[in-house]
Design an enzyme around this catalytic site. Structure first.
Site, PDB file in Angstrom:
ATOM      1  N   SER A 110       4.565   2.393   4.725  1.00 14.88           N
ATOM      2  CA  SER A 110       3.159   2.699   4.949  1.00 14.88           C
ATOM      3  C   SER A 110       2.742   2.256   6.357  1.00 14.88           C
ATOM      4  CB  SER A 110       2.298   2.041   3.869  1.00 14.88           C
ATOM      5  OG  SER A 110       0.995   2.559   3.865  1.00 14.88           O
ATOM      6  N   GLU A 204       5.641  11.149   4.730  1.00 21.82           N
ATOM      7  CA  GLU A 204       4.853  10.957   3.506  1.00 21.82           C
ATOM      8  C   GLU A 204       3.491  10.408   3.904  1.00 21.82           C
ATOM      9  OE1 GLU A 204       3.743   7.879   1.910  1.00 21.82           O
ATOM     10  OE2 GLU A 204       4.308   6.779   3.723  1.00 21.82           O
ATOM     11  N   HIS A 269       4.288   6.541  -1.326  1.00 18.87           N
ATOM     12  CA  HIS A 269       3.287   5.894  -2.182  1.00 18.87           C
ATOM     13  C   HIS A 269       3.388   6.435  -3.601  1.00 18.87           C
ATOM     14  CE1 HIS A 269       1.757   5.047   1.854  1.00 18.87           C
ATOM     15  NE2 HIS A 269       1.063   4.073   1.308  1.00 18.87           N
TER      16      HIS A 269
END
Length: 299
Positions: A110, A204, A269
């Site tokens: 992330s 992503e 995620h």
């Protein structure tokens, strides 16, 4: 350069380079890490109350990361969670000192994508795009794949798409690059921007509207970041709107690259996310729905 794999008795340092760490999730994860046979050193920022959306002031977060890396007993620096903040601390890290300390494992995902880029740029090290302990997504499958990658990387060389969806068929060989789309896009114009040249890109994101995903991909395309790319692998797009719409826009923007594109790989995620190395050469086969590492993620 690939850092060394871990062994029982090694020390793992938990750091908080981004947002405040949920203490209940951290406390639930610590026994899992302990069962791996490692010593877990929890950084002060990981236990801090935090300030708004940051776990601690920029200088404190940079110092926590630097101290963990410079500690000769620490073999792996693992981000407890993401959020936002790594970009703000990168310029405060003494990269020359980290380089002198030698290679170590960096793991996280992330917001940690910016830190991956910095480690690749300044230390020339492969890293691990991995689930993080203080997250609701750190379930048993995610934790086990991270453990296997850290301790038994020879047994984690073949990664299979969860729900393979071939956007552009084909095979490709390249170095794995990428991570979180929004962090890659916001890194354009920085010293750590990097490039997808010669690489297989992993992408992503989470809670981004389709038009925002479109904008960020377009920014990377227009900046030249994708020039020389050899393949693209798409992970999860949790809470990003209609999955069919996201799939359609990514196909529209990425198909003109003329390289294999595989969707539905299932990293990011999402519960059970696998750990993928960045900076390691791999082969993409869209027909089989696989990424096969040419060498283990860690030495």
């Amino acid at each position: 350069m690939r850092p060394a794999r871990l062994s029982a008795g090694d020390t793992v340092a938990l750091v908080a380079p981004s947002g405040p760490v949920p203490q209940d999730l951290l406390d639930a994860a610590l026994p899992v890490l302990g069962d791996w046979g490692v010593k877990v050193r929890v950084g002060t920022g990981v236990r801090a109350a935090g300030q708004s959306y940051l776990s601690a002031p920029d200088k404190a977060r940079a110092a926590e990361f630097t101290e963990a890396w410079l500690d000769p007993e620490v073999r792996c620096v693992l981000a407890a969670r993401g959020g936002y903040g790594t970009q703000r601390m990168i310029d405060l890290v003494d990269w020359a000192a980290l380089r002198a300390a030698g290679p170590k494992v960096l793991a996280g995902s992330s917001d940690v994508t910016a830190l991956h880029r910095a480690v690749h740029t300044h230390l020339d090290l492969a890293t691990l795009l991995s689930p993080m302990p203080a997250s609701v997504l750190f379930d048993e499958p995610a934790a086990e794949h991270l453990r296997r990658t850290l301790f038994e990387p020879d047994h984690a060389r073949v990664l299979r798409a969860r729900e393979p969806d071939v956007v552009v068929p084909g095979r490709a060989l390249g170095v794995l690059v990428g991570g979180n789309l929004s962090l890659l896009a916001s890194g354009v114009g920085t010293a750590e921007q990097g490039s997808a040249r010669g690489g297989i890109v992993l992408l992503e994101d989470v809670t981004e509207s389709p038009y925002r995903i479109d904008r960020m991909v377009t920014q990377l395309l227009r900046s030249g970041w994708f020039e020389g790319v050899r393949g693209v692998v798409l992970g999860s797009w949790a809470a990003c709107g209609d999955p069919a719409e996201v799939r359609e826009l990514l196909a529209e923007r990425l198909s003109p690259l003329g390289v294999p594109v595989l969707s539905g790989f299932g990293f990011g995620h999402v519960a059970g996310s696998p750990t993928l190395p960045l900076g390691v050469s791999a082969s993409l086969d869209t027909e089989l729905g696989t990424l096969t590492l040419d060498s283990p993620a860690l030495d």
